[in-house]
Design a protein around this motif. Structure first.
Motif, PDB file in Angstrom:
ATOM      1  N   GLU A   1      23.061 -21.977  -4.355  1.00 44.11           N
ATOM      2  CA  GLU A   1      23.856 -23.195  -4.482  1.00 44.11           C
ATOM      3  C   GLU A   1      24.922 -23.013  -5.556  1.00 44.11           C
ATOM      4  OE1 GLU A   1      21.594 -26.684  -5.469  1.00 44.11           O
ATOM      5  OE2 GLU A   1      21.794 -26.363  -7.616  1.00 44.11           O
ATOM      6  N   THR A   2      25.998 -23.766  -5.411  1.00 43.47           N
ATOM      7  CA  THR A   2      27.039 -23.864  -6.428  1.00 43.47           C
ATOM      8  C   THR A   2      27.447 -25.326  -6.520  1.00 43.47           C
ATOM      9  OG1 THR A   2      28.784 -23.432  -4.806  1.00 43.47           O
ATOM     10  CG2 THR A   2      27.931 -21.542  -6.028  1.00 43.47           C
ATOM     11  N   GLY A   3      27.942 -25.721  -7.676  1.00 46.74           N
ATOM     12  CA  GLY A   3      28.394 -27.098  -7.803  1.00 46.74           C
ATOM     13  C   GLY A   3      28.983 -27.393  -9.165  1.00 46.74           C
ATOM     14  N   TYR A   4      29.545 -28.599  -9.262  1.00 37.56           N
ATOM     15  CA  TYR A   4      30.077 -29.066 -10.531  1.00 37.56           C
ATOM     16  C   TYR A   4      29.899 -30.578 -10.611  1.00 37.56           C
ATOM     17  CZ  TYR A   4      34.285 -30.709  -8.059  1.00 37.56           C
ATOM     18  OH  TYR A   4      35.143 -31.358  -7.213  1.00 37.56           O
ATOM     19  N   GLY A   5      29.989 -31.104 -11.815  1.00 37.63           N
ATOM     20  CA  GLY A   5      29.874 -32.541 -12.017  1.00 37.63           C
ATOM     21  C   GLY A   5      30.831 -32.997 -13.109  1.00 37.63           C
ATOM     22  N   VAL A   6      31.324 -34.225 -12.974  1.00 37.28           N
ATOM     23  CA  VAL A   6      32.205 -34.829 -13.974  1.00 37.28           C
ATOM     24  C   VAL A   6      31.665 -36.218 -14.291  1.00 37.28           C
ATOM     25  CG1 VAL A   6      34.542 -35.565 -14.552  1.00 37.28           C
ATOM     26  CG2 VAL A   6      34.197 -33.580 -13.049  1.00 37.28           C
ATOM     27  N   ALA A   7      31.474 -36.500 -15.574  1.00 38.31           N
ATOM     28  CA  ALA A   7      30.995 -37.809 -16.015  1.00 38.31           C
ATOM     29  C   ALA A   7      31.968 -38.383 -17.034  1.00 38.31           C
ATOM     30  CB  ALA A   7      29.594 -37.704 -16.628  1.00 38.31           C
ATOM     31  N   LEU A   8      32.353 -39.638 -16.837  1.00 35.38           N
ATOM     32  CA  LEU A   8      33.207 -40.368 -17.764  1.00 35.38           C
ATOM     33  C   LEU A   8      32.437 -41.603 -18.210  1.00 35.38           C
ATOM     34  CD1 LEU A   8      35.956 -40.780 -19.149  1.00 35.38           C
ATOM     35  CD2 LEU A   8      36.696 -42.006 -17.083  1.00 35.38           C
ATOM     36  N   ALA A   9      32.212 -41.733 -19.524  1.00 36.27           N
ATOM     37  CA  ALA A   9      31.336 -42.799 -20.023  1.00 36.27           C
ATOM     38  C   ALA A   9      31.973 -43.517 -21.205  1.00 36.27           C
ATOM     39  CB  ALA A   9      29.979 -42.235 -20.429  1.00 36.27           C
ATOM     40  N   TYR A  10      31.532 -44.760 -21.397  1.00 34.66           N
ATOM     41  CA  TYR A  10      31.982 -45.554 -22.548  1.00 34.66           C
ATOM     42  C   TYR A  10      30.800 -46.352 -23.075  1.00 34.66           C
ATOM     43  CZ  TYR A  10      34.870 -48.509 -25.533  1.00 34.66           C
ATOM     44  OH  TYR A  10      35.423 -49.147 -26.610  1.00 34.66           O
ATOM     45  N   ASP A  11      30.524 -46.206 -24.364  1.00 37.07           N
ATOM     46  CA  ASP A  11      29.409 -46.890 -25.018  1.00 37.07           C
ATOM     47  C   ASP A  11      29.973 -47.968 -25.941  1.00 37.07           C
ATOM     48  OD1 ASP A  11      26.934 -47.593 -25.967  1.00 37.07           O
ATOM     49  OD2 ASP A  11      26.767 -45.907 -27.359  1.00 37.07           O
TER      50      ASP A  11
ATOM     51  N   SER B   1      23.804 -40.270 -17.703  1.00 39.93           N
ATOM     52  CA  SER B   1      23.169 -39.072 -17.152  1.00 39.93           C
ATOM     53  C   SER B   1      23.194 -37.953 -18.167  1.00 39.93           C
ATOM     54  CB  SER B   1      23.908 -38.629 -15.881  1.00 39.93           C
ATOM     55  OG  SER B   1      25.226 -38.204 -16.198  1.00 39.93           O
ATOM     56  N   SER B   2      22.283 -37.010 -18.005  1.00 45.25           N
ATOM     57  CA  SER B   2      22.306 -35.782 -18.792  1.00 45.25           C
ATOM     58  C   SER B   2      23.044 -34.699 -18.013  1.00 45.25           C
ATOM     59  CB  SER B   2      20.883 -35.306 -19.098  1.00 45.25           C
ATOM     60  OG  SER B   2      20.211 -36.180 -19.972  1.00 45.25           O
ATOM     61  N   SER B   3      23.442 -33.669 -18.706  1.00 44.05           N
ATOM     62  CA  SER B   3      24.007 -32.495 -18.047  1.00 44.05           C
ATOM     63  C   SER B   3      22.965 -31.864 -17.130  1.00 44.05           C
ATOM     64  CB  SER B   3      24.440 -31.482 -19.104  1.00 44.05           C
ATOM     65  OG  SER B   3      23.295 -31.043 -19.837  1.00 44.05           O
TER      66      SER B   3
ATOM     67  N   TYR C   1      32.042 -32.161 -18.397  1.00 39.24           N
ATOM     68  CA  TYR C   1      32.243 -31.341 -17.207  1.00 39.24           C
ATOM     69  C   TYR C   1      31.113 -30.328 -17.118  1.00 39.24           C
ATOM     70  CZ  TYR C   1      34.281 -28.108 -13.838  1.00 39.24           C
ATOM     71  OH  TYR C   1      34.489 -27.313 -12.734  1.00 39.24           O
ATOM     72  N   ASP C   2      30.465 -30.257 -15.947  1.00 36.19           N
ATOM     73  CA  ASP C   2      29.318 -29.373 -15.692  1.00 36.19           C
ATOM     74  C   ASP C   2      29.662 -28.344 -14.626  1.00 36.19           C
ATOM     75  OD1 ASP C   2      26.290 -29.992 -16.565  1.00 36.19           O
ATOM     76  OD2 ASP C   2      27.423 -31.851 -16.624  1.00 36.19           O
ATOM     77  N   ARG C   3      29.123 -27.137 -14.755  1.00 35.73           N
ATOM     78  CA  ARG C   3      29.088 -26.158 -13.676  1.00 35.73           C
ATOM     79  C   ARG C   3      27.656 -25.646 -13.551  1.00 35.73           C
ATOM     80  NH1 ARG C   3      33.515 -25.591 -10.307  1.00 35.73           N
ATOM     81  NH2 ARG C   3      32.689 -23.529  -9.795  1.00 35.73           N
TER      82      ARG C   3
END
Length: 407
Positions: free
Chosen positions: A352-362, A138-140, A334-336
């Motif tokens: 709206e308010t929110g946050y996102g967390v992405a953990l990835a391995y390539d 995913s993108s930010s 980490y996104d806000r």
């Protein structure tokens, strides 16, 4: 508005010259397990591309890119894309001509004309195929919005002063662009909000908004349809962006951009309003000693439609850290994100308010084959969801495995 015919003609000539064109591609096949509510691709107000009803196995995207040298200093680029959620429709992601004259001294310049991405992302490898993130699936939130609602349909000039000619430890660059289209920019942020996904709109794409009361036939804004054509020209005015960047080798990269589509918020054409949208954008990439990389972006802006019918401020930022780990590369982002309305229609809530967390391995499997995994969590609060029978507060989780073949 269609691309200028000379550009289409030049790209057609380049495509027909097989000996001069270099063709590259990307095929992304993925497996997804998601528990999100109704996705924004199914007229919902969830934040991610996939929901609990999405197919477990799908084609994330298929991209074909052709680059051709038309002369010593002029080249053409055409990029086509398709994915399963576009129902197999092939669309134009980018199509432009570049003029890069031989540098005379310290300054190196380039002019691009056509339909292309502005240089706004530190997640994306611009020399690769597909405008996809390097370290995540995913993108930010920032680049998810740019991928869906912003594209330059015009001319961009950039110049870079190379520090090695003067003994300086840095390179400095400037850029400026003028473009048509992008008048609906801001529609998605207002009525759908931010998203965190890797969906990229094509030149002739159509996005369908959720069935909110405000633009129903008896609503406050009945001249606005749910179908959005993000790159349409509505008011006949040119937009612009201006930017600057400063690089200390590959150790530290800084950039800033001012964007203004100069939209007339009172203009309506073919059931689509023009939105006046503008923002300031800054980014930084730091590579300290070792193999760590820290990338950051931040954006703050505002958008207006109608006579104060929809007016809101928006902001988002993210930080991404990555480093080689074992046979591949691990990344954590980490996104806000946030929107705040101040308009005349309290019956059309867009906060709206929110946050996102992405953990990835390539994990590279071969020179042209890689396997990427991503665990994604997004939590968001949007009161407009109640208007279509969805919970105001949503927490979305997904696990995606992507097999990417680059050819």
């Amino acid at each position: 508005m269609k691309l200028p015919s000379p550009i289409l003609l030049a790209l057609a000539v380049a495509a027909g010259s097989a000996h001069a064109a270099e063709w590259r591609g990307l095929l992304d096949v993925r497996a997804v397990d998601a528990d999100a509510g109704r996705s924004f691709l199914d007229s919902g107000l969830a934040k991610t591309r996939y929901d609990e009803n999405s197919p477990r196995l799908s084609i994330g995207q298929a991209v074909l890119r052709g680059d051709a040298d038309l002369s010593d200093s002029i080249s053409g680029t055409l990029e086509l894309s398709a994915d399963q959620q576009h129902r197999g429709v092939v669309d134009v992601r980018e199509a432009f001509l570049s003029w890069s004259p031989v540098p005379d001294g310290a300054w190196k310049t380039r002019v691009r004309a056509g339909f292309f991405f502005a240089p706004t992302s530190v997640e994306i490898d611009y020399d690769s195929v597909g405008w996809v993130p390097r370290h995540t699936i995913s993108s930010s939130a920032i680049n998810s919005w740019i991928g869906e609602e912003l594209r330059t349909n015009g001319v961009e000039w950039s110049a870079r002063r190379l520090g090695r000619y003067s003994g300086a430890p840095y390179d400095v660059g400037v850029l400026a662009a003028a473009y048509t289209g992008n008048d609906p920019t801001g529609t998605l942020l207002a009525w759908r909000g931010w998203s965190i996904s890797d969906r990229i709109a094509g030149r002739f794409d159509t996005l369908k908004l959720a069935d909110l009361p405000v633009y129903r036939s008896g609503g406050a804004i009945p001249r606005q349809w749910r179908d959005i054509h993000p790159f349409r020209e509505v008011d006949g005015k040119l937009g612009y962006y201006l930017g600057a960047n400063l690089n200390f080798g590959s150790r530290l990269e800084l950039a800033a951009l001012r964007y203004d589509n100069r939209g007339d918020p009172l203009e309506v054409k073919d059931w689509q309003y023009s939105w006046r949208t503008r923002f300031d954008h800054v980014s930084a990439v730091w590579r300290p000693q070792g193999q760590w990389e820290l990338a950051m972006q931040a954006m703050r802006g505002d958008t207006l439609m109608g006579l104060d019918a929809v007016s809101l401020d928006f902001s988002s930022w993210f930080a991404l850290v990555s480093r080689p780990l074992g046979p591949g590369t691990a990344a954590l982002r980490y996104d806000r994100f946030r929107t705040r309305e101040h308009d005349a229609l309290p019956s059309d809530p867009n906060n709206e308010t929110g946050y996102g967390v992405a953990l990835a391995y390539d994990w590279p499997l071969a020179d042209s084959l890689s396997l990427m995994t991503e665990a994604l969590l997004v939590r968001s609060d949007r009161s407009a969801r109640i208007l279509i029978g969805e919970p105001q507060l949503q927490k979305e989780r997904s696990l995606t495995v992507s097999l990417r073949w680059r050819f």
